[in-house]
Design a protein around this motif. Structure first.
Motif, PDB file in Angstrom:
ATOM      1  N   THR A   1       0.846  -1.195   0.000  1.00  0.00           N
ATOM      2  CA  THR A   1       0.000   0.000   0.000  1.00  0.00           C
ATOM      3  C   THR A   1       0.882   1.246   0.000  1.00  0.00           C
ATOM      4  O   THR A   1       0.670   2.187  -0.767  1.00  0.00           O
ATOM      5  N   ASP A   2       1.910   1.236   0.847  1.00  0.00           N
ATOM      6  CA  ASP A   2       2.843   2.374   0.875  1.00  0.00           C
ATOM      7  C   ASP A   2       3.513   2.533  -0.489  1.00  0.00           C
ATOM      8  O   ASP A   2       3.677   3.643  -0.990  1.00  0.00           O
ATOM      9  N   ALA A   3       3.907   1.386  -1.084  1.00  0.00           N
ATOM     10  CA  ALA A   3       4.631   1.453  -2.371  1.00  0.00           C
ATOM     11  C   ALA A   3       3.727   1.995  -3.475  1.00  0.00           C
ATOM     12  O   ALA A   3       4.152   2.803  -4.301  1.00  0.00           O
ATOM     13  N   LEU A   4       2.460   1.560  -3.486  1.00  0.00           N
ATOM     14  CA  LEU A   4       1.551   2.050  -4.534  1.00  0.00           C
ATOM     15  C   LEU A   4       1.269   3.543  -4.333  1.00  0.00           C
ATOM     16  O   LEU A   4       1.215   4.307  -5.300  1.00  0.00           O
ATOM     17  N   PHE A   5       1.117   3.944  -3.076  1.00  0.00           N
ATOM     18  CA  PHE A   5       0.899   5.373  -2.809  1.00  0.00           C
ATOM     19  C   PHE A   5       2.099   6.187  -3.310  1.00  0.00           C
ATOM     20  O   PHE A   5       1.961   7.207  -3.982  1.00  0.00           O
ATOM     21  N   ARG A   6       3.297   5.682  -3.021  1.00  0.00           N
ATOM     22  CA  ARG A   6       4.516   6.392  -3.447  1.00  0.00           C
ATOM     23  C   ARG A   6       4.561   6.482  -4.976  1.00  0.00           C
ATOM     24  O   ARG A   6       4.892   7.514  -5.551  1.00  0.00           O
ATOM     25  N   GLN A   7       4.175   5.394  -5.638  1.00  0.00           N
ATOM     26  CA  GLN A   7       4.201   5.400  -7.113  1.00  0.00           C
ATOM     27  C   GLN A   7       3.137   6.359  -7.666  1.00  0.00           C
ATOM     28  O   GLN A   7       3.368   7.064  -8.641  1.00  0.00           O
ATOM     29  N   MET A   8       1.972   6.378  -7.029  1.00  0.00           N
ATOM     30  CA  MET A   8       0.903   7.285  -7.472  1.00  0.00           C
ATOM     31  C   MET A   8       1.368   8.747  -7.343  1.00  0.00           C
ATOM     32  O   MET A   8       1.184   9.549  -8.264  1.00  0.00           O
ATOM     33  N   VAL A   9       1.979   9.067  -6.208  1.00  0.00           N
ATOM     34  CA  VAL A   9       2.450  10.443  -5.985  1.00  0.00           C
ATOM     35  C   VAL A   9       3.560  10.777  -6.994  1.00  0.00           C
ATOM     36  O   VAL A   9       3.599  11.866  -7.570  1.00  0.00           O
ATOM     37  N   PHE A  10       4.431   9.798  -7.226  1.00  0.00           N
ATOM     38  CA  PHE A  10       5.515  10.021  -8.205  1.00  0.00           C
ATOM     39  C   PHE A  10       4.926  10.259  -9.596  1.00  0.00           C
ATOM     40  O   PHE A  10       5.340  11.190 -10.298  1.00  0.00           O
ATOM     41  N   ASN A  11       3.966   9.445 -10.012  1.00  0.00           N
ATOM     42  CA  ASN A  11       3.343   9.625 -11.330  1.00  0.00           C
ATOM     43  C   ASN A  11       2.705  11.011 -11.448  1.00  0.00           C
ATOM     44  O   ASN A  11       2.774  11.643 -12.502  1.00  0.00           O
ATOM     45  N   ALA A  12       2.087  11.461 -10.350  1.00  0.00           N
ATOM     46  CA  ALA A  12       1.472  12.793 -10.368  1.00  0.00           C
ATOM     47  C   ALA A  12       2.550  13.867 -10.517  1.00  0.00           C
ATOM     48  O   ALA A  12       2.425  14.802 -11.312  1.00  0.00           O
ATOM     49  N   ALA A  13       3.656  13.709  -9.766  1.00  0.00           N
ATOM     50  CA  ALA A  13       4.697  14.747  -9.763  1.00  0.00           C
ATOM     51  C   ALA A  13       5.430  14.824 -11.104  1.00  0.00           C
ATOM     52  O   ALA A  13       5.704  15.905 -11.604  1.00  0.00           O
TER      53      ALA A  13
END
Ligand SMILES: Nc1ncnc2c1ncn2[C@@H]1O[C@H](COP(=O)(O)OP(=O)(O)OP(=O)(O)O)[C@@H](O)[C@H]1O
Ligand SMILES: [Mg+2]
Length: 407
Positions: free
Chosen positions: A280-292
């Motif tokens: 869950t942490d990893a997917l959140f990090r990837q989602m935030v990275f994709n947004a940035a």
């Protein structure tokens, strides 16, 4: 009725005959009916696990594939997409009407990515599809010409057919083994590329590692005046075994045009991951990275779960590229009704809290700090100034949302 036997390579290296696929010939509209059933041998094996925990639960019953392709999505995941399918069809001279999913799987045999192999008869001999690293320039030249419809030397074309027809995705690729036996996916440029995609992807992967994402090892190789990106395969294990792969598209049963969200993937992770907190942490990090970084090509085939020795888990991140197609909108929506444009920091934090991410604020800071360095990093990867200028508005937009406290 056509039958295909499915064999699974385990992470530890052994092989198990795990099931059978039955398909009809296509009807006039191209629809195929098909089903799958696990073998008794597989069901009685203590290491057995469902190949698709949503659509193929373990059990003796025959399970219908409710898809026009007649094949469950997890098997289609083993097939290449545009580029590899074109090579596979050319290699075996498969007429268009016969380029059905079951037929292509039969020709793919044991060469696909992931842990599944497909056999229609007594067993096709396994041929290692990877080319050697010394062949990289030759394969790149062949790929550029094949892709552009230009003539290719017969020997080079045959070699490209072998190493290039299994990896997925739309862009040209080949499987490459280096001198230490490590296995890589080589991502090639195309003649009509408007950006230096490989250098941009390498820079983006660097930023992702720096932002704390789990990313496979990668490197850039120069071949003539072009760059090739090598990404280490995460479906291979050190003990010559395989990690079974299933795309999020398959898990979510999302065919064709879909309208799904990162929240659908959080749900899958909670249900099926053997390490739900970490993933869950990893997917959140990837989602935030994709947004940035404005990676708008975040479609569901660009996310997968792997079955490793500890069970299902989110795969490392792959196919991370800023918005080179100027889409602005992401393919996936963001949770909490945020839509397909990334929300600001406040809503991202709320999303993190809803999914019980540990310290979403810290994750956003990590990503922000890393992506803020994008121009220097892209320059180090020889991304041309012209590309940097054209990417600037999209990445600045992504970064400023992540920095803003208001929305
Ligand atoms: N490191 C890896 N190890 C194993 N499989 C991988 C790896 N990277 C990608 N894949 C698989 O290969 C497929 C194609 O790779 P990728 O998405 O990077 O290519 P692409 O051509 O850029 O894709 P797209 O069609 O989304 O533009 C992925 O969907 C995934 O299934
Ligand atoms: Mg992709």
């Amino acid at each position: 009725m056509q039958k295909l036997n499915v064999v699974l390579t385990l992470p530890g290296g052994g092989h198990l005959s795990c099931g059978e696929i039955f398909t009809t010939t296509p009807d006039a509209r191209g629809r195929i009916q098909g089903s799958f059933r696990y073998t008794k041998e597989y069901l009685s094996n203590p290491g057995a696990f469902p190949l698709d925990p949503v659509h193929l639960p373990l059990g003796a019953a025959e399970i219908e594939a409710d898809r026009p392709q007649g094949i469950h999505g997890v098997f289609e995941d083993a097939l290449p997409d545009d580029w590899g399918r074109a090579l596979l069809s050319a290699k075996y001279r498969i007429p268009r009407a016969e380029q059905t999913v079951p037929n292509l799987l039969k020709f793919l045999g044991a060469s696909g990515l992931g842990a599944l192999s497909f056999y229609s008869g007594k067993g096709n001999a396994y041929v290692d599809p990877s080319a050697g690293i010394h062949d990289l320039s030759r394969m790149l030249a062949a790929a550029l010409n094949f892709d552009a419809g230009l003539p290719v030397d017969e020997n080079d074309l045959n070699a490209l057919f072998i190493c290039g027809s299994s990896p997925g995705g739309a862009r040209p690729k080949a499987l490459i083994k280096d001198n230490d036996g490590r296995q890589w996916i080589a991502k090639f440029p195309r003649l009509n590329d408007r950006y230096h995609v490989e250098a941009i992807e390498a820079g983006t992967l660097w930023l992702a590692v720096n932002a704390g994402l789990n990313v496979p090892d990668f490197s850039i190789r120069k071949a003539g005046n072009r760059s090739v990106l090598l990404v280490e395969r995460f479906d291979m294990t050190p003990s010559c075994g395989r990690n079974h792969m299933i795309s999020m598209q398959t898990l979510l049963g999302a065919d064709g045009y879909y309208n799904m969200s990162y929240s659908d993937m959080f749900v899958m992770i909670n249900k099926f991951s053997s390490k739900p907190r970490k993933d869950t942490d990893a997917l959140f990090r990837q989602m935030v990275f994709n947004a940035a970084i404005s990676n708008t090509d975040d479609h569901l085939k660009n996310f997968a779960m792997l079955y490793t020795e500890s069970g299902f888990c989110l795969s490392p991140a792959y196919d991370l590229v800023p918005d080179i197609y100027h889409n602005r909108e992401h393919r996936l929506s963001f949770p909490q009704g945020a839509g397909t444009l990334p929300p600001g920091r406040k809503i991202l934090e709320r999303i993190g809290n809803v999914y019980k991410v540990s310290n979403p604020g810290r994750i956003m800071d990590d990503v922000y700090q890393s992506v803020s360095r994008w121009q220097d990093v892209f320059e180090e990867y020889d991304v041309p100034e012209k590309d940097i200028q054209r990417l600037e508005p999209a990445i600045s937009r992504g970064l400023s949302r992540l920095g803003s406290q208001t929305k």
